[in-house]
Design a protein around this motif. Structure first.
Motif, short mmCIF file in Angstrom:
data_model
loop_
_atom_site.label_atom_id
_atom_site.label_comp_id
_atom_site.label_asym_id
_atom_site.label_seq_id
_atom_site.Cartn_x
_atom_site.Cartn_y
_atom_site.Cartn_z
N LYS B 10 0.87 -1.13 0.20
CA LYS B 10 0.03 -0.03 0.07
C LYS B 10 0.79 1.20 0.08
CE LYS B 10 -3.64 -0.83 0.11
NZ LYS B 10 -4.41 -1.50 -1.26
N GLN B 13 2.03 1.56 -3.38
CA GLN B 13 1.09 2.19 -4.27
C GLN B 13 0.86 3.72 -4.09
OE1 GLN B 13 -2.02 -0.90 -3.32
NE2 GLN B 13 -2.38 -0.76 -5.09
N ILE B 14 0.94 4.03 -2.89
CA ILE B 14 0.53 5.54 -2.64
C ILE B 14 1.84 6.27 -3.15
CG2 ILE B 14 0.50 7.42 -0.53
CD1 ILE B 14 -1.13 4.75 0.90
N LEU B 101 -4.89 1.44 -7.36
CA LEU B 101 -5.30 1.73 -6.38
C LEU B 101 -6.70 2.15 -5.79
CD1 LEU B 101 -3.96 2.58 -3.30
CD2 LEU B 101 -3.11 4.71 -4.22
N VAL B 102 -7.16 2.96 -6.83
CA VAL B 102 -8.26 3.56 -6.55
C VAL B 102 -9.38 2.32 -6.64
CG1 VAL B 102 -10.31 5.12 -7.91
CG2 VAL B 102 -7.74 5.78 -8.10
N GLN B 103 -9.08 1.63 -7.31
CA GLN B 103 -10.27 0.32 -7.30
C GLN B 103 -9.94 -0.23 -6.00
OE1 GLN B 103 -10.43 -2.00 -11.18
NE2 GLN B 103 -8.55 -0.98 -11.33
N GLU B 104 -8.82 -0.47 -5.49
CA GLU B 104 -8.70 -1.35 -4.06
C GLU B 104 -9.09 -0.49 -3.07
OE1 GLU B 104 -4.77 -2.58 -3.42
OE2 GLU B 104 -4.73 -3.44 -5.24
N LEU B 105 -9.20 0.98 -3.26
CA LEU B 105 -9.60 1.84 -2.05
C LEU B 105 -11.29 1.73 -2.21
CD1 LEU B 105 -7.53 4.99 -2.24
CD2 LEU B 105 -7.41 3.08 -0.70
N LEU B 106 -12.09 1.68 -3.42
CA LEU B 106 -13.23 1.37 -3.52
C LEU B 106 -13.75 -0.04 -3.01
CD1 LEU B 106 -13.82 2.81 -7.23
CD2 LEU B 106 -14.83 3.83 -5.12
N HIS B 107 -12.91 -1.00 -3.09
CA HIS B 107 -13.37 -2.24 -2.60
C HIS B 107 -13.38 -2.45 -1.14
CE1 HIS B 107 -14.00 -6.28 -3.23
NE2 HIS B 107 -12.97 -6.67 -2.55
N LYS B 108 -12.83 -1.41 -0.43
CA LYS B 108 -12.54 -1.17 1.13
C LYS B 108 -13.94 -0.81 1.77
CE LYS B 108 -7.75 -1.14 2.17
NZ LYS B 108 -7.58 -2.41 2.26
N SER B 195 -16.12 -2.10 -8.59
CA SER B 195 -15.21 -2.42 -7.95
C SER B 195 -15.46 -2.29 -6.27
CB SER B 195 -14.16 -0.94 -8.04
OG SER B 195 -13.72 -1.05 -9.20
#
Lengths: 50, 289
Positions: B10, B13-14, B101-108, B195
Protein backbone atom coordinates in the motif's frame (compact mmCIF):
# COMPACT_ATOMS: atom_id res chain seq x y z
CA UNK A 1 13.16 -28.37 -15.51
CA UNK A 2 16.64 -27.01 -16.10
CA UNK A 3 15.95 -26.79 -19.84
CA UNK A 4 12.72 -24.93 -19.12
CA UNK A 5 14.58 -22.38 -17.02
CA UNK A 6 17.25 -21.97 -19.72
CA UNK A 7 14.56 -21.50 -22.39
CA UNK A 8 12.77 -18.95 -20.22
CA UNK A 9 16.04 -17.05 -19.69
CA UNK A 10 16.64 -17.00 -23.45
CA UNK A 11 13.12 -15.74 -24.14
CA UNK A 12 13.58 -13.02 -21.51
CA UNK A 13 16.85 -11.85 -23.05
CA UNK A 14 15.45 -11.89 -26.61
CA UNK A 15 12.33 -9.94 -25.53
CA UNK A 16 14.40 -7.43 -23.59
CA UNK A 17 16.77 -6.83 -26.51
CA UNK A 18 13.76 -6.49 -28.84
CA UNK A 19 12.23 -3.98 -26.43
CA UNK A 20 15.40 -1.88 -26.28
CA UNK A 21 15.80 -1.88 -30.06
CA UNK A 22 12.12 -0.93 -30.50
CA UNK A 23 12.53 2.00 -28.08
CA UNK A 24 15.67 3.21 -29.84
CA UNK A 25 14.05 2.92 -33.30
CA UNK A 26 10.90 4.66 -32.05
CA UNK A 27 12.98 7.52 -30.66
CA UNK A 28 15.00 7.70 -33.91
CA UNK A 29 11.92 8.08 -36.11
CA UNK A 30 10.37 10.75 -33.89
CA UNK A 31 7.38 9.00 -32.32
CA UNK A 32 7.99 10.89 -29.09
CA UNK A 33 6.98 14.16 -30.76
CA UNK A 34 3.54 12.72 -31.61
CA UNK A 35 3.06 11.54 -28.03
CA UNK A 36 4.22 14.82 -26.52
CA UNK A 37 1.93 16.86 -28.77
CA UNK A 38 -1.07 14.80 -27.67
CA UNK A 39 -0.09 14.65 -23.98
CA UNK A 40 0.41 18.38 -23.42
CA UNK A 41 -3.00 19.33 -24.86
CA UNK A 42 -6.43 18.36 -23.59
CA UNK A 43 -7.32 15.02 -25.18
CA UNK A 44 -11.00 15.43 -26.07
CA UNK A 45 -11.41 11.71 -26.74
CA UNK A 46 -10.04 10.86 -23.27
CA UNK A 47 -12.51 13.11 -21.47
CA UNK A 48 -15.47 11.99 -23.57
CA UNK A 49 -15.96 15.06 -25.73
CA UNK A 50 -14.41 14.18 -29.06
CA UNK B 1 9.70 -4.76 13.43
CA UNK B 2 8.78 -6.35 10.12
CA UNK B 3 6.22 -4.47 8.04
CA UNK B 4 3.44 -6.63 6.68
CA UNK B 5 3.48 -7.24 2.91
CA UNK B 6 0.03 -5.64 2.53
CA UNK B 7 1.21 -2.44 4.26
CA UNK B 8 4.45 -2.36 2.23
CA UNK B 9 2.44 -2.73 -0.97
CA UNK B 10 0.00 0.00 0.00
CA UNK B 11 2.89 2.38 0.77
CA UNK B 12 4.48 1.68 -2.63
CA UNK B 13 1.08 2.15 -4.32
CA UNK B 14 0.60 5.52 -2.59
CA UNK B 15 4.14 6.61 -3.53
CA UNK B 16 3.56 5.57 -7.17
CA UNK B 17 0.22 7.39 -7.18
CA UNK B 18 1.97 10.51 -5.85
CA UNK B 19 4.70 10.35 -8.50
CA UNK B 20 2.12 9.83 -11.25
CA UNK B 21 0.23 12.90 -9.99
CA UNK B 22 3.13 15.10 -9.00
CA UNK B 23 1.53 18.25 -10.47
CA UNK B 24 -1.40 18.08 -8.07
CA UNK B 25 -1.52 21.91 -7.83
CA UNK B 26 -2.73 21.97 -11.48
CA UNK B 27 -6.02 20.46 -10.27
CA UNK B 28 -7.08 23.93 -9.09
CA UNK B 29 -6.52 25.62 -12.44
CA UNK B 30 -7.20 22.68 -14.75
CA UNK B 31 -3.98 23.37 -16.68
CA UNK B 32 -2.06 20.37 -17.96
CA UNK B 33 1.62 19.87 -17.25
CA UNK B 34 3.42 20.51 -20.55
CA UNK B 35 7.02 19.65 -19.65
CA UNK B 36 9.43 17.17 -21.19
CA UNK B 37 8.58 14.34 -18.79
CA UNK B 38 5.43 13.79 -20.82
CA UNK B 39 7.66 12.18 -23.44
CA UNK B 40 7.86 9.21 -21.11
CA UNK B 41 5.11 6.70 -20.38
CA UNK B 42 3.68 5.74 -17.02
CA UNK B 43 3.97 1.96 -16.57
CA UNK B 44 0.45 2.01 -15.12
CA UNK B 45 -2.83 3.31 -16.54
CA UNK B 46 -3.11 7.04 -15.94
CA UNK B 47 -4.69 9.56 -18.31
CA UNK B 48 -2.34 12.23 -19.67
CA UNK B 49 -5.25 14.65 -19.69
CA UNK B 50 -5.29 14.60 -15.91
CA UNK B 51 -3.98 18.03 -14.85
CA UNK B 52 -1.83 16.39 -12.17
CA UNK B 53 -0.30 13.78 -14.49
CA UNK B 54 3.49 13.87 -14.74
CA UNK B 55 3.96 11.41 -17.62
CA UNK B 56 1.94 9.96 -20.51
CA UNK B 57 -0.54 7.11 -20.55
CA UNK B 58 1.01 4.13 -22.40
CA UNK B 59 -2.32 2.93 -23.84
CA UNK B 60 -3.20 6.45 -25.02
CA UNK B 61 0.30 6.93 -26.49
CA UNK B 62 0.13 3.57 -28.29
CA UNK B 63 -3.16 4.52 -29.99
CA UNK B 64 -2.10 8.07 -30.80
CA UNK B 65 1.03 6.95 -32.65
CA UNK B 66 -0.83 4.11 -34.43
CA UNK B 67 -3.56 6.52 -35.46
CA UNK B 68 -1.20 9.28 -36.62
CA UNK B 69 -0.62 10.21 -40.25
CA UNK B 70 3.06 9.27 -40.28
CA UNK B 71 3.18 6.09 -38.23
CA UNK B 72 0.93 3.03 -38.10
CA UNK B 73 2.80 1.26 -35.32
CA UNK B 74 4.50 2.59 -32.22
CA UNK B 75 7.89 0.98 -31.75
CA UNK B 76 8.60 3.34 -28.85
CA UNK B 77 5.52 2.43 -26.78
CA UNK B 78 5.52 -1.27 -27.69
CA UNK B 79 9.21 -1.39 -26.73
CA UNK B 80 8.48 0.35 -23.44
CA UNK B 81 5.59 -2.01 -22.60
CA UNK B 82 7.63 -5.04 -23.63
CA UNK B 83 10.54 -3.97 -21.41
CA UNK B 84 8.28 -3.15 -18.45
CA UNK B 85 6.34 -6.40 -18.93
CA UNK B 86 9.41 -8.63 -19.26
CA UNK B 87 11.05 -7.09 -16.20
CA UNK B 88 8.05 -6.83 -13.89
CA UNK B 89 4.96 -8.47 -15.47
CA UNK B 90 1.77 -7.65 -13.61
CA UNK B 91 3.73 -6.49 -10.57
CA UNK B 92 3.08 -3.09 -12.19
CA UNK B 93 -0.68 -3.65 -11.84
CA UNK B 94 -0.30 -4.64 -8.21
CA UNK B 95 2.14 -1.96 -7.08
CA UNK B 96 2.40 0.92 -9.55
CA UNK B 97 -0.92 1.47 -11.36
CA UNK B 98 -2.80 4.53 -10.02
CA UNK B 99 -6.16 3.22 -11.22
CA UNK B 100 -5.48 -0.07 -9.44
CA UNK B 101 -5.09 1.79 -6.14
CA UNK B 102 -8.39 3.65 -6.72
CA UNK B 103 -10.20 0.35 -7.28
CA UNK B 104 -8.67 -1.19 -4.17
CA UNK B 105 -9.79 1.76 -2.05
CA UNK B 106 -13.31 1.44 -3.48
CA UNK B 107 -13.26 -2.26 -2.59
CA UNK B 108 -12.69 -1.31 1.06
CA UNK B 109 -16.24 0.12 1.21
CA UNK B 110 -18.17 -2.35 3.39
CA UNK B 111 -20.45 -4.43 1.15
CA UNK B 112 -21.04 -8.05 0.15
CA UNK B 113 -18.05 -9.18 -1.95
CA UNK B 114 -18.42 -11.46 -4.94
CA UNK B 115 -16.45 -13.27 -7.65
CA UNK B 116 -16.88 -13.05 -11.39
CA UNK B 117 -17.27 -16.00 -13.75
CA UNK B 118 -13.91 -17.08 -15.21
CA UNK B 119 -14.73 -16.24 -18.84
CA UNK B 120 -14.97 -12.49 -18.18
CA UNK B 121 -11.17 -12.24 -17.90
CA UNK B 122 -10.97 -12.75 -21.69
CA UNK B 123 -12.95 -9.56 -22.39
CA UNK B 124 -9.84 -7.44 -21.79
CA UNK B 125 -7.95 -9.27 -24.54
CA UNK B 126 -10.79 -8.52 -26.98
CA UNK B 127 -10.67 -4.86 -25.91
CA UNK B 128 -6.88 -4.80 -26.41
CA UNK B 129 -7.12 -6.22 -29.93
CA UNK B 130 -10.21 -4.36 -31.12
CA UNK B 131 -10.07 -0.96 -29.42
CA UNK B 132 -6.33 -0.45 -28.88
CA UNK B 133 -4.72 -2.24 -31.82
CA UNK B 134 -7.22 -2.42 -34.71
CA UNK B 135 -9.65 0.54 -34.55
CA UNK B 136 -7.05 3.38 -34.37
CA UNK B 137 -5.46 2.02 -37.57
CA UNK B 138 -8.55 0.77 -39.41
CA UNK B 139 -11.03 3.61 -38.81
CA UNK B 140 -9.44 6.81 -40.08
CA UNK B 141 -10.63 10.23 -41.21
CA UNK B 142 -9.91 11.92 -44.56
CA UNK B 143 -6.43 12.87 -43.34
CA UNK B 144 -5.64 9.25 -42.52
CA UNK B 145 -5.78 9.77 -38.77
CA UNK B 146 -7.50 7.32 -36.43
CA UNK B 147 -9.04 8.12 -33.05
CA UNK B 148 -7.78 6.44 -29.86
CA UNK B 149 -10.84 4.18 -29.63
CA UNK B 150 -10.21 2.81 -26.13
CA UNK B 151 -9.79 6.32 -24.71
CA UNK B 152 -12.78 7.59 -26.67
CA UNK B 153 -15.35 4.90 -25.88
CA UNK B 154 -14.22 3.07 -22.75
CA UNK B 155 -11.39 4.39 -20.54
CA UNK B 156 -12.81 5.17 -17.06
CA UNK B 157 -9.41 6.53 -15.95
CA UNK B 158 -9.75 9.33 -18.51
CA UNK B 159 -13.27 10.11 -17.31
CA UNK B 160 -12.28 10.12 -13.64
CA UNK B 161 -8.84 11.77 -13.75
CA UNK B 162 -9.27 13.80 -16.95
CA UNK B 163 -12.91 14.73 -17.45
CA UNK B 164 -13.90 15.39 -13.84
CA UNK B 165 -11.16 17.95 -13.01
CA UNK B 166 -11.19 19.53 -16.49
CA UNK B 167 -14.97 19.95 -16.66
CA UNK B 168 -15.03 21.46 -13.19
CA UNK B 169 -12.34 24.02 -14.08
CA UNK B 170 -13.30 24.73 -17.73
CA UNK B 171 -17.01 25.67 -17.85
CA UNK B 172 -16.77 26.16 -21.63
CA UNK B 173 -16.16 22.40 -22.05
CA UNK B 174 -19.52 21.60 -20.46
CA UNK B 175 -21.26 22.95 -23.59
CA UNK B 176 -19.65 20.14 -25.59
CA UNK B 177 -21.06 17.31 -23.46
CA UNK B 178 -23.03 14.73 -25.41
CA UNK B 179 -23.80 11.06 -25.91
CA UNK B 180 -20.14 10.06 -25.89
CA UNK B 181 -19.61 11.56 -22.45
CA UNK B 182 -22.79 9.85 -21.21
CA UNK B 183 -21.45 6.50 -22.44
CA UNK B 184 -18.13 7.05 -20.68
CA UNK B 185 -19.84 8.24 -17.50
CA UNK B 186 -21.98 5.07 -17.48
CA UNK B 187 -18.84 2.92 -17.92
CA UNK B 188 -17.12 4.80 -15.08
CA UNK B 189 -20.22 4.26 -12.92
CA UNK B 190 -20.22 0.53 -13.69
CA UNK B 191 -16.48 0.31 -12.88
CA UNK B 192 -16.92 2.19 -9.58
CA UNK B 193 -19.87 0.06 -8.48
CA UNK B 194 -18.18 -3.09 -9.78
CA UNK B 195 -15.01 -2.28 -7.82
CA UNK B 196 -16.95 -1.97 -4.57
CA UNK B 197 -18.24 -5.53 -4.94
CA UNK B 198 -15.45 -7.21 -6.95
CA UNK B 199 -11.73 -6.78 -6.21
CA UNK B 200 -10.16 -4.81 -9.11
CA UNK B 201 -13.21 -5.16 -11.36
CA UNK B 202 -11.66 -3.07 -14.16
CA UNK B 203 -8.31 -4.95 -14.05
CA UNK B 204 -10.07 -8.30 -14.23
CA UNK B 205 -12.51 -7.45 -17.01
CA UNK B 206 -11.57 -4.40 -19.08
CA UNK B 207 -7.95 -3.27 -18.75
CA UNK B 208 -5.93 -3.64 -21.98
CA UNK B 209 -2.72 -2.74 -20.15
CA UNK B 210 -3.32 -5.59 -17.70
CA UNK B 211 -3.87 -7.84 -20.72
CA UNK B 212 -0.45 -6.90 -22.15
CA UNK B 213 1.37 -7.39 -18.85
CA UNK B 214 -0.63 -10.59 -18.26
CA UNK B 215 0.70 -12.08 -21.49
CA UNK B 216 4.24 -11.25 -20.34
CA UNK B 217 3.65 -12.54 -16.77
CA UNK B 218 4.71 -16.03 -17.84
CA UNK B 219 8.17 -14.90 -18.91
CA UNK B 220 8.77 -11.91 -16.61
CA UNK B 221 11.94 -11.69 -14.51
CA UNK B 222 9.83 -10.87 -11.44
CA UNK B 223 7.91 -14.05 -10.77
CA UNK B 224 6.34 -16.34 -8.22
CA UNK B 225 7.72 -19.76 -7.30
CA UNK B 226 6.36 -22.62 -5.25
CA UNK B 227 8.73 -24.81 -3.29
CA UNK B 228 7.02 -28.15 -3.81
CA UNK B 229 8.94 -29.73 -0.95
CA UNK B 230 7.54 -27.21 1.51
CA UNK B 231 3.99 -27.00 0.08
CA UNK B 232 1.47 -28.97 2.13
CA UNK B 233 -1.44 -28.28 -0.28
CA UNK B 234 -3.51 -26.62 2.45
CA UNK B 235 -5.22 -24.32 -0.05
CA UNK B 236 -4.78 -21.19 2.10
CA UNK B 237 -2.98 -19.38 -0.73
CA UNK B 238 -5.83 -19.92 -3.18
CA UNK B 239 -8.33 -18.71 -0.56
CA UNK B 240 -6.24 -15.59 0.11
CA UNK B 241 -5.90 -14.69 -3.58
CA UNK B 242 -8.00 -11.64 -4.50
CA UNK B 243 -7.50 -12.34 -8.21
CA UNK B 244 -9.14 -15.78 -7.85
CA UNK B 245 -6.07 -17.83 -8.80
CA UNK B 246 -4.61 -20.96 -7.28
CA UNK B 247 -0.90 -20.03 -7.05
CA UNK B 248 0.14 -23.66 -6.58
CA UNK B 249 -1.45 -24.72 -9.86
CA UNK B 250 -0.63 -21.57 -11.88
CA UNK B 251 2.10 -19.56 -10.13
CA UNK B 252 2.62 -17.37 -13.19
CA UNK B 253 -1.01 -16.97 -14.15
CA UNK B 254 -1.87 -14.09 -16.50
CA UNK B 255 -4.17 -12.77 -13.78
CA UNK B 256 -1.62 -12.69 -10.92
CA UNK B 257 -0.78 -9.11 -9.93
CA UNK B 258 2.06 -10.25 -7.60
CA UNK B 259 0.40 -8.67 -4.56
CA UNK B 260 1.91 -11.28 -2.26
CA UNK B 261 -1.31 -12.07 -0.34
CA UNK B 262 -0.73 -15.78 -0.98
CA UNK B 263 2.84 -15.63 0.33
CA UNK B 264 1.67 -13.93 3.50
CA UNK B 265 -0.89 -16.68 4.19
CA UNK B 266 1.39 -19.62 3.40
CA UNK B 267 2.06 -21.43 6.72
CA UNK B 268 5.25 -23.13 5.48
CA UNK B 269 6.89 -20.33 3.50
CA UNK B 270 6.62 -22.33 0.27
CA UNK B 271 5.78 -19.29 -1.87
CA UNK B 272 8.56 -17.02 -3.08
CA UNK B 273 8.27 -13.81 -5.04
CA UNK B 274 11.16 -12.03 -6.66
CA UNK B 275 13.64 -11.76 -9.51
CA UNK B 276 15.71 -14.76 -8.42
CA UNK B 277 15.48 -18.30 -9.81
CA UNK B 278 15.58 -20.60 -6.84
CA UNK B 279 18.79 -22.59 -7.09
CA UNK B 280 18.20 -25.12 -4.37
CA UNK B 281 15.40 -26.91 -6.21
CA UNK B 282 17.28 -26.91 -9.52
CA UNK B 283 20.46 -28.25 -7.94
CA UNK B 284 18.45 -30.93 -6.15
CA UNK B 285 16.92 -32.06 -9.43
CA UNK B 286 20.29 -32.05 -11.16
CA UNK B 287 21.64 -34.31 -8.40
CA UNK B 288 18.60 -36.58 -8.69
CA UNK B 289 18.89 -36.69 -12.47
Amino acid sequence: MDNKIKLKKRIQIVLLLTAVSFIVYGLYRGEVGVILKKAVNICFECIGLG
Amino acid sequence: MAIRQAVKRKLIQIAAFGLSNIHVCNMKTGKLYTGKWKRFCNPGLHCYSCPAASVSCPIGALQVVSGSMNFKFSFYVVGFLLAAGVLFGRFICGFICPFGLVQELLHKIPSPKCKLPKWVKYIKYVILVVFVLILPIAVTNAAGMGAPAFCKYICPSGTLFGAVPLLSTHPELKKMLGALFSLKAVILGIVIIGSVFVFRFFCKVLCPLGAIYGLLNKVSFYHLEIDKEKCISCGKCAKACHMDINPVKTPNSMECIRCGACREKCPTGAIQLGFHIKKKQTEQEENDG
